[in-house]
Design a protein around this motif. Structure first.
Motif, PDB file in Angstrom:
ATOM      1  N   PRO C  43     -27.997  10.947  12.383  1.00  0.00           N
ATOM      2  CA  PRO C  43     -27.468  12.174  12.956  1.00  0.00           C
ATOM      3  C   PRO C  43     -27.739  13.341  11.997  1.00  0.00           C
ATOM      4  O   PRO C  43     -27.890  13.155  10.806  1.00  0.00           O
ATOM      5  CB  PRO C  43     -25.987  11.896  13.095  1.00  0.00           C
ATOM      6  N   GLN C  45     -27.122  16.298   9.770  1.00  0.00           N
ATOM      7  CA  GLN C  45     -26.176  17.197   9.135  1.00  0.00           C
ATOM      8  C   GLN C  45     -26.737  18.600   9.086  1.00  0.00           C
ATOM      9  O   GLN C  45     -26.009  19.573   9.101  1.00  0.00           O
ATOM     10  CB  GLN C  45     -25.775  16.701   7.737  1.00  0.00           C
ATOM     11  N   VAL C  54     -18.381  13.180  14.491  1.00  0.00           N
ATOM     12  CA  VAL C  54     -19.291  12.209  15.093  1.00  0.00           C
ATOM     13  C   VAL C  54     -18.956  10.814  14.562  1.00  0.00           C
ATOM     14  O   VAL C  54     -18.765  10.633  13.364  1.00  0.00           O
ATOM     15  CB  VAL C  54     -20.763  12.543  14.763  1.00  0.00           C
ATOM     16  N   VAL C  55     -18.860   9.839  15.446  1.00  0.00           N
ATOM     17  CA  VAL C  55     -18.718   8.448  15.024  1.00  0.00           C
ATOM     18  C   VAL C  55     -19.997   7.736  15.412  1.00  0.00           C
ATOM     19  O   VAL C  55     -20.388   7.737  16.575  1.00  0.00           O
ATOM     20  CB  VAL C  55     -17.522   7.750  15.710  1.00  0.00           C
ATOM     21  N   GLN C  56     -20.659   7.178  14.414  1.00  0.00           N
ATOM     22  CA  GLN C  56     -21.883   6.442  14.681  1.00  0.00           C
ATOM     23  C   GLN C  56     -21.533   4.957  14.601  1.00  0.00           C
ATOM     24  O   GLN C  56     -21.718   4.314  13.581  1.00  0.00           O
ATOM     25  CB  GLN C  56     -22.920   6.824  13.633  1.00  0.00           C
TER      26      GLN C  56
ATOM     27  N   PHE D 219      -8.708  12.475  13.498  1.00  0.00           N
ATOM     28  CA  PHE D 219      -9.592  13.294  14.333  1.00  0.00           C
ATOM     29  C   PHE D 219      -8.726  14.299  15.100  1.00  0.00           C
ATOM     30  O   PHE D 219      -7.655  13.955  15.580  1.00  0.00           O
ATOM     31  CB  PHE D 219     -10.361  12.425  15.324  1.00  0.00           C
ATOM     32  N   PHE D 225     -15.474  15.277  10.697  1.00  0.00           N
ATOM     33  CA  PHE D 225     -16.330  14.509   9.797  1.00  0.00           C
ATOM     34  C   PHE D 225     -17.040  13.397  10.550  1.00  0.00           C
ATOM     35  O   PHE D 225     -16.756  13.130  11.715  1.00  0.00           O
ATOM     36  CB  PHE D 225     -15.546  13.965   8.600  1.00  0.00           C
ATOM     37  N   HIS D 226     -17.975  12.795   9.839  1.00  0.00           N
ATOM     38  CA  HIS D 226     -18.845  11.796  10.456  1.00  0.00           C
ATOM     39  C   HIS D 226     -18.461  10.407   9.971  1.00  0.00           C
ATOM     40  O   HIS D 226     -18.227  10.200   8.794  1.00  0.00           O
ATOM     41  CB  HIS D 226     -20.305  12.110  10.081  1.00  0.00           C
ATOM     42  N   VAL D 227     -18.394   9.471  10.890  1.00  0.00           N
ATOM     43  CA  VAL D 227     -18.055   8.085  10.557  1.00  0.00           C
ATOM     44  C   VAL D 227     -19.233   7.221  10.970  1.00  0.00           C
ATOM     45  O   VAL D 227     -19.697   7.315  12.107  1.00  0.00           O
ATOM     46  CB  VAL D 227     -16.798   7.636  11.336  1.00  0.00           C
ATOM     47  N   THR D 228     -19.723   6.399  10.067  1.00  0.00           N
ATOM     48  CA  THR D 228     -20.906   5.610  10.411  1.00  0.00           C
ATOM     49  C   THR D 228     -20.861   4.235   9.778  1.00  0.00           C
ATOM     50  O   THR D 228     -20.214   4.019   8.754  1.00  0.00           O
ATOM     51  CB  THR D 228     -22.192   6.342   9.972  1.00  0.00           C
ATOM     52  N   GLY D 229     -21.559   3.296  10.399  1.00  0.00           N
ATOM     53  CA  GLY D 229     -21.720   1.970   9.834  1.00  0.00           C
ATOM     54  C   GLY D 229     -22.897   1.900   8.876  1.00  0.00           C
ATOM     55  O   GLY D 229     -23.186   0.846   8.315  1.00  0.00           O
ATOM     56  N   TYR D 237     -22.536  11.234   5.614  1.00  0.00           N
ATOM     57  CA  TYR D 237     -23.829  11.219   6.299  1.00  0.00           C
ATOM     58  C   TYR D 237     -24.701  10.106   5.750  1.00  0.00           C
ATOM     59  O   TYR D 237     -24.680   9.828   4.545  1.00  0.00           O
ATOM     60  CB  TYR D 237     -24.529  12.574   6.154  1.00  0.00           C
TER      61      TYR D 237
END
Lengths: 83, 308, 409, 379
Positions: C43, C45, C54-56, D219, D225-229, D237
């Motif tokens: 994604p 930035q 955003v949740v990926q 949230f 903010f961004h949450v990712t695996g 990021y």
């Protein structure tokens, strides 16, 4: 329609399989069957049996059988084909 | 020749495994008998029949029936069956699942097996509740139905499996109840004739858990109620699914569905709709099409080799 | 990617961010959406940095993740951007979210949008296909959602980004599950394809659960009385062994609570254990004493109540020296030496016409013999644990068991 | 005033979750954990929480991560087969540092195994079930009281260290009914995740702190903010920069390793003069405890360590024990999952033996005692 002769059938209950659920008694259209003291089915009015096999078909544990004389089995054969 | 019903059925059972662990009066035994009779009347060879089941009360069935049997993991029976059918296309595959097994945890596999049109008879025993784990809400618990995880009545919209099957691409869909055993046997026989994914939804009773929590604690009373008082037991079964399908994309599988009339008369609108809900004409099972394709590829290869 | 409408996006994410910006502009001060996606690309930035959460998440599972988010944040719109993961790994989550009508908006990008560079893909499909894929019917998720009567099913195209943004905004305002197919294939019908009017899942839940809020206070149902135990015996083991239908488990429940709460002792009742199913036996172990009970098994019982021959065969020899063995003389072949004969099953049948109260009759023996749990406390526990309509008969059965034991002591 | 109550282990877990502030539960029925769901389906609405029965365990695990991002304290409960399905999203919760609690009531496996019978075979799965190196906290209750207390603690540790915490119960304690004392609400220590005190632009949701974690707003609070695996930067990021990744690993491992004092929890019983020691946990610890009591009556110098935090493992306690006793016996309902760990730590400084079974039957105190007596005969 095949002819049925009441009173020539026997009912056999296998107590090793029977769980006394009462379905055969509930489904019997001729009131042939009743519950005994422990809830197992027996046939106090065997003379009314018309070999419709609703009890056999509805027994979840294959514990009840209608025994018919050998000549009747031929008719049942035809019935089974068209079942 | 002896044709006593229970005699026929017992030919297809494993006596050392019986009596079953199911509660007294459970419709699963009736269904097992109907399957045995259907296989018998179709004249199928036991060695060429496989039964694949999932987890749950229904999952136990594969242990009692004398076919090639697999008792798989929860929800995954259609996926195991897909593998088996693709490897052994000549085999008759019976996939037996409960409602939670098929529609909840196994929903994904069920849909994709329907979409791929894998040749199997999928028997979904729908008793509106999780039996083996003690009566929790399932995807077919009716609104207002009491379960151990919805003690004040469920408010979830139940799954309309028929509508989903129609859009996902199943070849055949029939509904039966354990109340009408002759029709039940006949519908399974019809399903065995289908090339492709044939689903038979069987409305069955869990009087011990669901019935007890919903004033139908007796097996015979509950079986009657499931059929006659559908408003209380499962209103989604009151009519055939009328779909608001407006998509007309060329790949839409819902277009060629050819509906047949019901086998049973349905004069009384308050009763469960039974019979064949739809059948897709000209359906061919994926394994057949796949091996036909392989045959063509091999023929081409041979032709190319000969040309060289 | 360059679209025929003259728009140009460097990546799928840029396209999504552009659409989201258009939705946000349309909606003014309304809460901004949380975007959940598992698009394979990173994604951006640089595409506006932290303009949006955003949740990926893991492929396909974003739908379930969104269900949790929806439960916690009912007023924040959730926008899920999915491609093939929505109808492969995510199929089951998708159909159940649609069935339950959980408030979220799923954009399903078809492969003609996300993977246009790969010439080997069939652009009309949602899936990545092998050469045998031509044999399979394509997934039709919009139809699945319609079949399950999702709140809104629609279709849009990146060629008309403002129309797509308007459709998404409409989906945000629709309570329930919305599924929007996003494609290039502009010959297909666009806009809202179907709508149903059905309450959103968590709205229903909140309405449904509101009636329970003040019914009970937030503390668990405790007992509220502390009794000082009258005994200094550290550990006393009771094992009751009967057959299924003797009401043995219920007896264990009553006895353990009588000892633990009524007498103020430490007490346990063991749950499932291996040998319980041997030969159709039904068995319960209750251990109590003034010391906290460690091992909950009554392997060397101070008091064994045996209601069948098999019970004596299996456990008769385990009774602790100085302990009691109570056996039902009607149910056993030979009464072991020293055993106290109490016709428990017959007493149960005489009082309630049913052997199910045999367990409660056995508790009469416990009250007479243990010296630790009195008849009165067991009575109190019976009143608490047994349904009202059978209460009197159970009390009578308990007393009859007590009297019969006194007579043979 | 503290309330004495009488309940089974699963009920105590459910009440512990409510007491700890759990307000969201997503799960799927499975024996022997189903009572937790059944009780919470009634209790959560009473306290304004949400209960949802999902379509499978994969979805249940994802839903509790989602609700936790929404600011709720969340839990799911399952048994072995479901725990296997949860591993994918459990890994997601680990890497994205989302607090949540997973209760696994162990039964005999693998696969469907023995659905109603007790086992302790998921010890290693709880540690390494999801792929990749990762920190995790796993607690094991041995009584109904501990079912309550450790559930509260699981939520506290999850919130404090922004990590999933596994409560590894078993079918012995889950079905056992016994007395417990529930403290007054005011006396139950509750830890909540910290909230940022900086402006949203300055907030780093994944700041690489040594031995600590960044605050976690929910949230919708304005801290987008961004949450990712994926492995990520301090802003969340995705990154493939090796230097950043090594700092991230340092943060991930140090948040547990630097706080062992706050996490580890074990109990030493009758060890002062012990010659032989038992190391036990979960339902088996009860048999061990009784064996110690019987042994002492017979003059055998037996002591024990009862472990309540399985992972991280109380290494120092075991290392110290190896210097004090000649033999360490590890009874467990598996074929030596914790014994292996004990052998590794003891490294030959004491003899290590296992008492193992996984046939669904509890190890009896007599069995343990027989093994201990057998040792004495060996010179």
């Amino acid at each position: 329609m095949a002819q049925v002769t009441p009173g020539i059938y026997e009912v056999q209950v296998d107590k090793n399989y029977c769980k006394a659920c009462g379905l055969c008694v509930a489904w019997c259209p001729q009131d042939v069957l009743a519950d005994d003291d422990e809830g197992y089915p027996f046939a106090p009015h065997l003379e009314k049996c018309i070999n419709c096999k609703l009890c056999e078909r509805h027994c979840p544990d294959f514990a009840i059988e209608i025994i018919a004389p050998s000549e009747v089995l031929v008719i049942e054969d035809i019935l089974a084909e068209g079942a | 020749m002896k044709v006593q019903t229970s005699f026929i059925i017992k030919e297809y059972l494993r006596p050392e495994m019986l009596p079953s662990t199911w509660c007294g009066g459970c419709g699963l035994g009736i269904i097992m008998g109907a399957i045995a009779q259907a296989v018998h009347f179709k004249g199928l060879d036991k060695d060429n029949v496989a039964m694949v089941s999932g987890i749950g009360c229904t999952g136990r069935m594969s242990g009692y029936m004398d076919f090639n049997t697999i008792h798989t993991t929860h929800g995954r029976a259609p996926a195991f069956a897909t593998g088996l059918k693709m490897a052994r296309p000549e085999m008759t595959v019976l996939t037996v699942m409960g409602d939670g097994d098929a529609m909840s945890i196994g929903g994904n596999h069920l849909i994709h097996a329907m979409r791929r049109n894998i040749g199997m008879v999928a028997i979904v025993v729908n008793n509106s509740v999780y039996g083996l784990t003690g009566g929790q809400t399932s995807p077919t618990t009716p609104i207002g139905g009491h379960t151990t995880t919805a003690q004040s009545g469920s408010f979830e919209r139940p799954m309309n499996l028929e509508a989903l099957a129609r859009t996902a691409g199943a070849a055949f869909y029939a509904r039966a109840t354990v109340n009408h055993t002759a029709a039940l046997t006949k519908l399974i026989e019809r399903a065995l004739d289908v090339s492709g994914f044939a689903l038979v939804e069987i409305i069955s009773n869990c009087h011990v858990l669901f019935g007890k929590m919903n004033q139908m604690a007796e097996a015979s009373k509950m079986i009657a109620a499931m059929d006659e008082d559908t408003q209380r037991t499962n209103p989604t079964l009151l009519r055939r699914a009328d779909l608001p399908i407006r998509l007309t994309s060329p790949e839409s599988p819902s277009a060629p569905v050819h509906e047949l009339t019901e086998m049973e008369d349905v004069e009384d609108e308050s009763r469960t709709w039974r019979g064949v809900m739809f059948e897709r004409k000209g359906s061919v099972d994926l394994s057949k099409r796949y091996y036909d394709m392989l045959g063509k590829i091999h023929a081409q290869q041979r032709a190319a080799e000969e040309a060289n | 990617m360059t679209l025929s409408a003259g728009l140009s996006y460097a990546s799928t994410w840029e396209a999504i961010m552009d659409i989201v910006a258009r939705v946000t502009a349309l909606r003014g001060d309304a809460p901004q959406p949380v975007v959940l996606s598992s698009l394979p690309e990173l994604p951006p930035q640089e595409l506006g940095g932290r303009t949006i959460s955003v949740v990926q998440g893991p492929p396909g599972r974003n739908i379930s993740l969104a269900i949790g988010l929806k439960a916690a944040l009912p007023n924040v719109p959730l926008l899920l951007v999915m491609n093939a993961d929505g109808i492969t790994l995510g199929t089951n989550h998708l159909i159940h979210a649609a069935r339950r009508n959980i408030g979220m908006t799923v954009l399903l990008l078809r492969s003609d949008v996300t993977q246009q560079a790969d010439q080997h893909l069939d652009r009309m499909r949602w899936e990545v296909l092998g050469f045998q894929g031509a044999l399979e019917t394509t997934a039709t998720p919009l139809e699945w959602a319609m079949a399950l009567q999702a709140a809104l099913v629609g279709r849009g195209t990146l060629e008309q980004p403002d129309d797509l943004a308007a459709l998404i905004s409409q989906a945000f305002d629709t309570p329930g599950f919305s599924l929007i197919g996003v494609t290039y294939a502009s010959h297909l019908e666009m806009g809202v394809l179907s709508r149903t009017d059905y309450p959103e899942f968590f709205d229903s839940y909140r309405r449904w659960s509101a009636s329970f809020r003040n019914l009970s206070d937030t503390a668990p149902k405790g007992v509220g009385v502390t009794v000082t135990p009258k005994t200094d015996i550290r550990r006393y083991e009771v094992r009751i062994v009967g057959l299924g239908g003797h009401g043995v488990k219920v007896a264990g429940t009553v006895l353990s609570e009588a000892a633990g709460i009524g007498e103020g002792l430490w007490a346990t009742q063991r749950g499932e254990y291996g040998s319980a199913t041997r030969g159709g036996l039904s068995m319960v172990d209750v251990v109590f004493g003034c010391e906290r009970v460690s091992y909950p098994g009554a392997d060397q019982p101070d008091l064994l109540v045996a209601l069948s021959q098999n019970a004596i065969k299996l456990y008769g020899h385990t009774v602790k020296p100085g302990g009691y063995l109570v056996a039902d003389p009607d149910q056993v072949d030979i009464l072991p030496e020293g055993a106290l004969p109490v016709p428990i099953v017959r007493i149960a049948r005489e009082i309630t016409d049913n052997p199910i109260t045999a367990g409660v009759v056995s508790l009469g023996c416990v009250a007479a013999l243990s010296g630790m749990v009195s008849l009165e406390t067991i009575k109190e526990a019976v009143v608490k644990k047994v349904p009202f309509k059978v209460r009197e008969k159970n009390i009578a059965a308990l007393e009859a068991g007590y009297q019969a034991t006194r007579q043979v002591m | 005033m503290p309330t004495p109550a009488f309940m089974h282990g699963n009920q105590a877990v459910a009440e512990g979750a409510i007491a700890a502030g759990c307000r969201f539960y997503a799960g799927y029925p499975i024996t022997p954990s189903s009572e937790i769901a059944e009780i919470l389906s009634e209790r959560l609405p009473q306290v304004g929480g949400v209960f949802i029965q999902m379509e499978d365990e994969i979805a249940s695990m994802a839903a509790i991560v989602g609700a936790s991002l929404g600011g709720m304290k969340t839990a799911t409960a399952t048994s072995g087969p479901g725990f296997s399905l949860m591993q994918e999203n459990l890994g997601f919760a680990v890497i994205s540092e989302i607090p949540c609690v997973i209760i696994n009531v162990q039964r005999v496996g693998p696969s469907t195994g023995l659905p109603t019978r007790a086992a302790q075979g998921d010890v290693m799965q709880a540690r390494w079930g999801t792929h990749g190196d990762h920190p995790i906290i796993v607690l094991s209750p041995s009584s109904v009281q501990e079912c309550f207390d450790l559930t509260v603690r699981a939520f506290n540790l999850a919130e404090r260290f922004r990590t999933p915490v596994v409560l590894l119960s078993d079918a012995i304690v889950s079905t056992l009914r016994e007395k417990l004392v529930i403290p007054d609400a005011a006396d139950i220590a509750i830890i909540n995740r910290t909230q940022p005190n900086v402006a949203p632009d300055d907030y780093k949701p994944y700041e690489f702190l040594q031995g600590d974690v960044a605050p976690l707003p929910k949230f919708g609070d304005g801290y987008r903010f961004h949450v990712t695996g994926l492995v990520h930067t301090e802003l969340g990021y995705p990154t493939e920069d090796a230097e950043i990744i090594s700092r991230w690993w340092e943060h991930m491992s140090s948040k547990i390793e630097d706080n062992l004092d706050a996490i580890l929890d074990w109990e030493e019983i009758a060890l002062d003069d012990a010659e032989v020691a038992l190391v036990a946990y979960g339902g088996t610890a009860r048999s061990a405890l009784h064996a110690v009591s019987l042994a002492r009556e017979q003059g055998i110098k037996l002591g024990m360590i009862k472990i309540r935090t399985i992972w991280p493992f109380p290494e120092q306690a075991i290392r110290d024990l190896a210097g004090r006793v000649g033999t360490i016996i590890v009874p467990e309902l598996n074929f030596g999952q914790i014994r292996l760990e004990v052998e590794r730590i003891v490294a030959g400084r004491a003899a290590v033996r296992g008492i193992n079974r996984a046939d669904g039957i509890q190890i009896s105190p007599e069995h343990i005692l027989d093994v201990v007596r057998g040792l004495e005969r060996v010179p």
